[in-house]
Design a protein around this motif. Structure first.
Motif, PDB file in Angstrom:
ATOM      1  N   MET A 274       0.824  -1.206   0.000  1.00 20.07           N
ATOM      2  CA  MET A 274       0.000   0.000   0.000  1.00 20.07           C
ATOM      3  C   MET A 274       0.864   1.264   0.000  1.00 20.07           C
ATOM      4  SD  MET A 274      -3.374  -0.489   0.158  1.00 20.07           S
ATOM      5  CE  MET A 274      -4.707  -1.537   0.697  1.00 20.07           C
ATOM      6  N   LEU A 275       1.956   1.269   0.745  1.00 23.56           N
ATOM      7  CA  LEU A 275       2.862   2.421   0.769  1.00 23.56           C
ATOM      8  C   LEU A 275       3.468   2.668  -0.617  1.00 23.56           C
ATOM      9  CD1 LEU A 275       4.684   1.817   4.167  1.00 23.56           C
ATOM     10  CD2 LEU A 275       3.426   3.906   3.578  1.00 23.56           C
ATOM     11  N   LEU A 276       3.867   1.600  -1.280  1.00 30.92           N
ATOM     12  CA  LEU A 276       4.462   1.719  -2.604  1.00 30.92           C
ATOM     13  C   LEU A 276       3.445   2.207  -3.636  1.00 30.92           C
ATOM     14  CD1 LEU A 276       6.563  -1.570  -2.643  1.00 30.92           C
ATOM     15  CD2 LEU A 276       7.507   0.739  -2.774  1.00 30.92           C
ATOM     16  N   THR A 277       2.203   1.752  -3.482  1.00 30.39           N
ATOM     17  CA  THR A 277       1.179   2.015  -4.490  1.00 30.39           C
ATOM     18  C   THR A 277       0.460   3.336  -4.292  1.00 30.39           C
ATOM     19  OG1 THR A 277       0.796  -0.379  -4.692  1.00 30.39           O
ATOM     20  CG2 THR A 277      -0.884   1.067  -5.613  1.00 30.39           C
ATOM     21  N   PHE A 278       0.081   3.636  -3.055  1.00 32.10           N
ATOM     22  CA  PHE A 278      -0.845   4.744  -2.807  1.00 32.10           C
ATOM     23  C   PHE A 278      -0.202   5.966  -2.153  1.00 32.10           C
ATOM     24  CE2 PHE A 278      -3.603   0.905  -2.708  1.00 32.10           C
ATOM     25  CZ  PHE A 278      -4.283   1.171  -3.884  1.00 32.10           C
ATOM     26  N   THR A 279       1.125   5.984  -2.070  1.00 34.81           N
ATOM     27  CA  THR A 279       1.814   7.184  -1.584  1.00 34.81           C
ATOM     28  C   THR A 279       2.948   7.526  -2.544  1.00 34.81           C
ATOM     29  OG1 THR A 279       3.670   6.308  -0.250  1.00 34.81           O
ATOM     30  CG2 THR A 279       1.468   6.215   0.741  1.00 34.81           C
ATOM     31  N   GLU A 280       3.495   8.722  -2.384  1.00 32.49           N
ATOM     32  CA  GLU A 280       4.657   9.132  -3.165  1.00 32.49           C
ATOM     33  C   GLU A 280       5.887   9.267  -2.271  1.00 32.49           C
ATOM     34  OE1 GLU A 280       2.578  11.511  -6.856  1.00 32.49           O
ATOM     35  OE2 GLU A 280       3.083  12.674  -5.070  1.00 32.49           O
ATOM     36  N   LEU A 281       5.866   8.600  -1.142  1.00 35.14           N
ATOM     37  CA  LEU A 281       7.026   8.600  -0.257  1.00 35.14           C
ATOM     38  C   LEU A 281       8.246   8.039  -0.984  1.00 35.14           C
ATOM     39  CD1 LEU A 281       5.525   7.279   3.109  1.00 35.14           C
ATOM     40  CD2 LEU A 281       6.355   9.585   2.655  1.00 35.14           C
ATOM     41  N   PRO A 282       9.436   8.546  -0.688  1.00 38.48           N
ATOM     42  CA  PRO A 282      10.651   7.984  -1.297  1.00 38.48           C
ATOM     43  C   PRO A 282      10.794   6.500  -0.964  1.00 38.48           C
ATOM     44  CG  PRO A 282      11.118  10.078  -0.203  1.00 38.48           C
ATOM     45  CD  PRO A 282       9.727   9.696   0.189  1.00 38.48           C
ATOM     46  N   LEU A 283      11.393   5.758  -1.873  1.00 36.43           N
ATOM     47  CA  LEU A 283      11.533   4.318  -1.689  1.00 36.43           C
ATOM     48  C   LEU A 283      12.339   3.981  -0.435  1.00 36.43           C
ATOM     49  CD1 LEU A 283      12.189   3.359  -5.419  1.00 36.43           C
ATOM     50  CD2 LEU A 283      10.100   2.950  -4.104  1.00 36.43           C
ATOM     51  N   ALA A 284      13.325   4.802  -0.114  1.00 35.66           N
ATOM     52  CA  ALA A 284      14.151   4.543   1.068  1.00 35.66           C
ATOM     53  C   ALA A 284      13.308   4.653   2.343  1.00 35.66           C
ATOM     54  CB  ALA A 284      15.319   5.512   1.125  1.00 35.66           C
ATOM     55  N   ILE A 286      10.051   4.158   2.544  1.00 30.55           N
ATOM     56  CA  ILE A 286       9.141   2.997   2.560  1.00 30.55           C
ATOM     57  C   ILE A 286       9.891   1.760   3.047  1.00 30.55           C
ATOM     58  CG2 ILE A 286       7.786   1.444   1.094  1.00 30.55           C
ATOM     59  CD1 ILE A 286       7.063   3.893  -0.603  1.00 30.55           C
ATOM     60  N   ALA A 287      11.133   1.608   2.614  1.00 30.60           N
ATOM     61  CA  ALA A 287      11.938   0.463   3.063  1.00 30.60           C
ATOM     62  C   ALA A 287      12.147   0.512   4.572  1.00 30.60           C
ATOM     63  CB  ALA A 287      13.275   0.453   2.331  1.00 30.60           C
ATOM     64  N   ARG A 288      12.323   1.718   5.115  1.00 24.54           N
ATOM     65  CA  ARG A 288      12.484   1.852   6.577  1.00 24.54           C
ATOM     66  C   ARG A 288      11.202   1.463   7.296  1.00 24.54           C
ATOM     67  NH1 ARG A 288      11.211   4.976  10.707  1.00 24.54           N
ATOM     68  NH2 ARG A 288       9.932   6.379   9.440  1.00 24.54           N
ATOM     69  N   LEU A 289      10.074   1.954   6.811  1.00 16.90           N
ATOM     70  CA  LEU A 289       8.787   1.659   7.452  1.00 16.90           C
ATOM     71  C   LEU A 289       8.445   0.179   7.335  1.00 16.90           C
ATOM     72  CD1 LEU A 289       6.795   4.757   6.140  1.00 16.90           C
ATOM     73  CD2 LEU A 289       7.462   4.330   8.519  1.00 16.90           C
ATOM     74  N   GLU A 290       8.827  -0.438   6.231  1.00 17.54           N
ATOM     75  CA  GLU A 290       8.498  -1.846   6.001  1.00 17.54           C
ATOM     76  C   GLU A 290       9.177  -2.760   7.013  1.00 17.54           C
ATOM     77  OE1 GLU A 290       8.764  -5.838   4.681  1.00 17.54           O
ATOM     78  OE2 GLU A 290      10.507  -4.507   4.521  1.00 17.54           O
ATOM     79  N   LYS A 291      10.286  -2.298   7.585  1.00 19.63           N
ATOM     80  CA  LYS A 291      11.030  -3.127   8.536  1.00 19.63           C
ATOM     81  C   LYS A 291      10.413  -3.127   9.932  1.00 19.63           C
ATOM     82  CE  LYS A 291      15.435  -2.417   6.137  1.00 19.63           C
ATOM     83  NZ  LYS A 291      16.766  -1.756   6.200  1.00 19.63           N
ATOM     84  N   LEU A 292       9.460  -2.229  10.184  1.00 21.59           N
ATOM     85  CA  LEU A 292       8.835  -2.163  11.510  1.00 21.59           C
ATOM     86  C   LEU A 292       8.013  -3.422  11.763  1.00 21.59           C
ATOM     87  CD1 LEU A 292       7.664   1.566  11.506  1.00 21.59           C
ATOM     88  CD2 LEU A 292       9.728   0.603  12.536  1.00 21.59           C
ATOM     89  N   ARG A 293       8.072  -3.899  12.973  1.00 19.84           N
ATOM     90  CA  ARG A 293       7.376  -5.135  13.321  1.00 19.84           C
ATOM     91  C   ARG A 293       6.621  -4.954  14.635  1.00 19.84           C
ATOM     92  NH1 ARG A 293       8.376  -5.868   8.883  1.00 19.84           N
ATOM     93  NH2 ARG A 293       9.390  -7.623   7.819  1.00 19.84           N
ATOM     94  N   GLY A 294       5.724  -5.894  14.916  1.00 21.71           N
ATOM     95  CA  GLY A 294       4.977  -5.870  16.167  1.00 21.71           C
ATOM     96  C   GLY A 294       4.122  -4.622  16.277  1.00 21.71           C
ATOM     97  N   ALA A 295       4.105  -4.036  17.473  1.00 26.18           N
ATOM     98  CA  ALA A 295       3.289  -2.842  17.707  1.00 26.18           C
ATOM     99  C   ALA A 295       3.775  -1.656  16.885  1.00 26.18           C
ATOM    100  CB  ALA A 295       3.309  -2.494  19.198  1.00 26.18           C
ATOM    101  N   ASP A 296       5.063  -1.655  16.520  1.00 24.92           N
ATOM    102  CA  ASP A 296       5.616  -0.525  15.771  1.00 24.92           C
ATOM    103  C   ASP A 296       5.023  -0.401  14.369  1.00 24.92           C
ATOM    104  OD1 ASP A 296       7.213   0.171  17.864  1.00 24.92           O
ATOM    105  OD2 ASP A 296       8.990  -0.873  17.127  1.00 24.92           O
ATOM    106  N   ILE A 297       4.456  -1.490  13.850  1.00 21.94           N
ATOM    107  CA  ILE A 297       3.887  -1.412  12.500  1.00 21.94           C
ATOM    108  C   ILE A 297       2.705  -0.457  12.450  1.00 21.94           C
ATOM    109  CG2 ILE A 297       2.159  -3.279  12.583  1.00 21.94           C
ATOM    110  CD1 ILE A 297       3.307  -4.158   9.820  1.00 21.94           C
ATOM    111  N   ASN A 298       2.104  -0.166  13.619  1.00 21.09           N
ATOM    112  CA  ASN A 298       1.018   0.817  13.663  1.00 21.09           C
ATOM    113  C   ASN A 298       1.503   2.196  13.253  1.00 21.09           C
ATOM    114  OD1 ASN A 298      -1.265  -0.737  14.439  1.00 21.09           O
ATOM    115  ND2 ASN A 298      -0.417  -0.896  16.506  1.00 21.09           N
ATOM    116  N   GLU A 299       2.774   2.501  13.537  1.00 23.35           N
ATOM    117  CA  GLU A 299       3.323   3.783  13.103  1.00 23.35           C
ATOM    118  C   GLU A 299       3.394   3.846  11.581  1.00 23.35           C
ATOM    119  OE1 GLU A 299       3.756   6.288  15.192  1.00 23.35           O
ATOM    120  OE2 GLU A 299       2.909   4.838  16.624  1.00 23.35           O
ATOM    121  N   ALA A 300       3.749   2.718  10.958  1.00 23.61           N
ATOM    122  CA  ALA A 300       3.781   2.669   9.494  1.00 23.61           C
ATOM    123  C   ALA A 300       2.375   2.835   8.924  1.00 23.61           C
ATOM    124  CB  ALA A 300       4.385   1.345   9.034  1.00 23.61           C
ATOM    125  N   LYS A 301       1.387   2.250   9.606  1.00 24.17           N
ATOM    126  CA  LYS A 301       0.002   2.371   9.135  1.00 24.17           C
ATOM    127  C   LYS A 301      -0.504   3.812   9.243  1.00 24.17           C
ATOM    128  CE  LYS A 301      -1.475  -2.384  10.090  1.00 24.17           C
ATOM    129  NZ  LYS A 301      -2.463  -3.233  10.781  1.00 24.17           N
TER     130      LYS A 301
END
Length: 408
Positions: A274-284, A286-301
């Motif tokens: 969804m980040l890759l498709t529906f945002t224009e955030l830089p790829l770097a 998105i790669a940082r946000l994609e690494k978040l796990r557990g409760a931290d993934i809510n920050e990416a959401k």
């Protein structure tokens, strides 16, 4: 006809590959050379079967947005004529729509497109309706023009047509005309706008490639088809109104808060896509946000929801939706954008209240109560016989963790 992807030189295809937009192409190498020159023209078509686009439509729309950003011209084709026919992609023939409904829906589609694509300035987008060239066309002429170069054998091998026939489902002669109309659209757009690229969802591949052959035969020119993957939920279901999981683009169909919440509540497995498709955030980033796990993934959401809402509804709407979500879900209050429902009497049953507030059936609400999924304020409702009195101050009615309505 599909080819292995080469190492792309054009900026547009490099970006599309990095973001996962590329599915099939009639000629990847040829298209890469084609897009190396700025000012190319590509079109995307959509039949006006509703008065707004939804999330399922947005993958190729976002491709058109990037296309424009890289210096090419988008054409948005509304199928005012093909809407009268119906693409045989469902198990039954589309219901007939009136001209008035088609016109209303076409206006709604333009409002959707304008949220993502510029219709003014350099390489401004053009919106056209194929009803313009089909409304007065002589059918005998069309049959002689298209029928002599169209193979019925080939038509019957198209996936959507073959599926209907294999399942012994009704397929009208009207629907069999649809691929011919779509091919002719491509030829007409080439003549009017020098458009030689069609971008579409992968489900349109069979319909689209017929246009390439038509341009070669009738205009003696090469053309290209590029398809995007179909957006699907983790359960494999396509995102769309017929599947009941569409999030509408236009404000009058879905509030900005609900649009924000759609992205905020996506499955963990879909966050990167969804980040890759529906945002224009830089790829770097998105790669940082994609690494978040557990409760931290809510920050990416939260980032996903904010950026997607900003693109579609504007930064003010995104800020307001984010503030409402924080107030409601993290601070225990009732945010300003939370939907409201006013109790119409001094008292009402919890089943009637929740059904009206959430737009659900009473049987669905009873099942939710039995599962412990309905709460009023801090109190979980455990009995579907509960009677609710009109509150002095607004109180939050919750359906699970994600659906909330302020009861007044």
């Amino acid at each position: 006809m599909t080819q292995t992807k080469p190492k792309f030189k054009s900026e547009f295809l490099r970006e599309m590959e990095a973001r996962g937009f590329l599915n099939q192409c009639s000629d990847f190498e040829g298209l890469d050379k084609h897009f190396a020159t700025p000012g190319r023209t590509a079109y995307l078509g959509c039949d006006p079967t509703a008065d707004s686009l939804h999330i399922g439509h947005l993958v190729p729309v976002m491709m058109m947005r990037w296309l424009q950003k890289f210096g090419h011209r988008p054409i948005l084709l509304v199928g005012g004529a093909t809407a009268h026919i119906g693409d045989p992609d469902k198990d039954e023939e589309r219901p007939m729509m009136t001209l008035e409904t088609i016109q209303k829906n076409s206006e709604g589609l333009k409002r959707s497109y304008e949220k993502f694509i510029r219709f003014a300035g350099d390489n401004a987008a053009v919106m056209v309706d194929n009803y313009e060239w089909f409304k007065d066309m002589n059918y005998l002429w069309f049959l002689r023009e298209m029928g002599t170069i169209t193979s019925v054998n080939k038509l019957l091998t198209l996936d959507r047509i073959k599926r209907r026939l294999d399942a012994d489902l009704h397929l009208s002669f009207l629907e069999l005309n649809y691929p011919l109309f779509q091919s002719y659209d491509f030829l007409e757009l080439y003549k009017k706008y020098n458009c030689d690229v069609q971008i579409c969802g992968s489900d349109q591949w069979g319909n689209a490639i017929g246009g390439i052959d038509l341009l070669r035969r009738k205009a003696n020119t090469d053309a290209f088809v590029l398809t995007a993957p179909i957006l699907a939920a983790p359960n494999g279901k396509k995102m769309g109104k017929s599947e009941g999981n569409a999030a509408w683009i236009n404000d009058d169909k879905l509030s900005s808060y609900d649009y924000y919440q759609y992205f905020r509540n996506v499955d963990d497995a879909m966050v990167e896509k969804m980040l890759l498709t529906f945002t224009e955030l830089p790829l770097a980033e998105i790669a940082r946000l994609e690494k978040l796990r557990g409760a931290d993934i809510n920050e990416a959401k939260k980032v996903l929801a904010f950026e997607a809402t900003k693109l579609c509804r504007g930064v003010d709407a995104a800020n307001s939706a984010a503030t409402t979500a924080q107030t409601t879900f993290e601070s225990g209050g009732i945010g300003a954008d939370i939907p409201e429902y006013t109790i119409p009497a001094e008292e009402i049953s919890i089943v009637d209240l929740a059904a009206a507030a959430f737009g659900e059936s009473k049987s669905e609400i009873r099942r939710a109560i039995a599962a412990g999924a309905i709460s009023l304020g801090d109190t979980k409702i455990e009995n579907d016989k509960v009677i609710v009195a009109r509150p002095v101050r607004p109180v939050l009615l919750s359906f699970g963790k994600k659906k909330k309505v302020a009861i007044k």
